[in-house]
Design an enzyme around this catalytic site. Structure first.
Site: not given
Length: 312
Positions: A41, A194
């Protein structure tokens, strides 16, 4: 690239689609860069042409996964070690920007950490667009040219010629941005209040303002899971809005976002192409900011003002 030109443009893996359009607008080829990946990786970056004494522009958005940020850091480091004259990071979407303060005890400030990493790697300038919070510019010790997606979103909204237009913010935190749009377009502003149960989960929402019989456009800087923006759209439609659209600069659109948008009351949702969007949704439209970034690069090269690019 012609030796008469003092600058070169390179791209990381994830933002090559945008870098190619930027180079087309600039009339220059995209520089040759090789990224070698190892089986575990890890990867390495190398420039396949001389950049000694050149002004280098590295185009790479730092959206997840972290490989995109690491690629950019290695590109900067390699350019510094290859004797580039200046290293300019062109970051259409600056990731980790939601971590811009300590909103509870014992948390990291990821935006500051990323700014420090870029500086330590050797960047001389950052060109970015619609940071999640304007104060992130102050996290850098190098010049930051902060562009705005409104340069392409506003002309699109004007082209729709919507009557009874109302601009809305999906939360109180985005009210300044939405108010700027409302002032420019000469129309009323509506807010959504919210509360969150936890990250990416909206607990409740109320509309502050009148949307009955109006064409509503919700303005935000990014859409991640689309929970907030679709809930706001459904509430406004239920409150009598004729149509509800949404515009945001950054198309994060992770997890169930595409399905939520498709199933919502939204007519369409408009983004820039600062982030690639792979999960096709019929309601999603992307406007290119390649010309905006190309013009910013051109002005940096010629030591011209950037602020002339701003509509708002």
């Amino acid at each position: 690239m012609s030796t008469t030109n003092s600058y070169m443009v390179f791209s990381g893996t994830a933002t090559r689609y945008l870098a190619e359009k930027i180079c087309q607008s600039l009339g220059c080829p995209l520089g040759q860069l090789q990224i070698t990946k190892f089986s575990d990786g890890e990867f390495a970056v190398s420039y396949e042409e001389s950049i000694r004494g050149r002004d280098i522009f590295l185009v790479q958005s730092t959206f997840p996964n972290s490989d995109n940020l690491m690629e950019l850091l290695l590109m900067i480091d390699a350019a510094k070690r290859a004797s580039a004259r200046t290293i300019n990071a062109v970051i259409p979407y600056f990731g980790w920007a939601r971590q811009d303060r300590k909103d509870k005890p014992r948390v990291s400030i990821g935006a500051k950490l990323v700014a420090d990493l870029l500086s330590v790697a050797g960047v001389n300038r950052v060109i970015t667009m619609d940071l999640h919070a304007d104060q992130i510019q102050g996290f850098f010790n190098v010049p930051v040219d902060h562009l705005y997606g409104s340069s392409v979103i506003l002309p699109y909204l004007q082209s729709l010629k919507l009557e009874d237009l109302v601009i809305a913010s999906p939360d109180v935190g985005g009210s300044k941005r939405a108010n700027t749009y409302a002032k420019f377009l000469g129309c009323p502003l509506v807010l959504c209040n919210k509360t969150r149960a936890r990250a990416n989960v909206v607990e409740s929402m109320q509309i502050i303002g009148e949307v009955d019989g109006k064409n509503v456009v919700i303005i935000d800087d990014m859409v991640d899971t689309a929970g907030t923006i679709t809930k706001a759209a459904d509430l406004m439609k239920a409150a009598g809005a004729k149509t509800v659209r949404a515009c945001a600069s950054h198309c994060v659109m992770s997890g169930p976002a595409s399905e939520r948008v498709q199933d919502s009351a939204l007519e369409e949702i408009v983004f820039t192409d600062s982030i690639p969007y792979a999960n096709r949704c019929a309601k999603v439209k992307q406007l290119s900011v390649a010309d905006t970034f190309a013009e910013a690069i051109r002005r940096v090269i010629n030591n011209m003002s950037i602020s002339d690019l701003y509509l708002i």
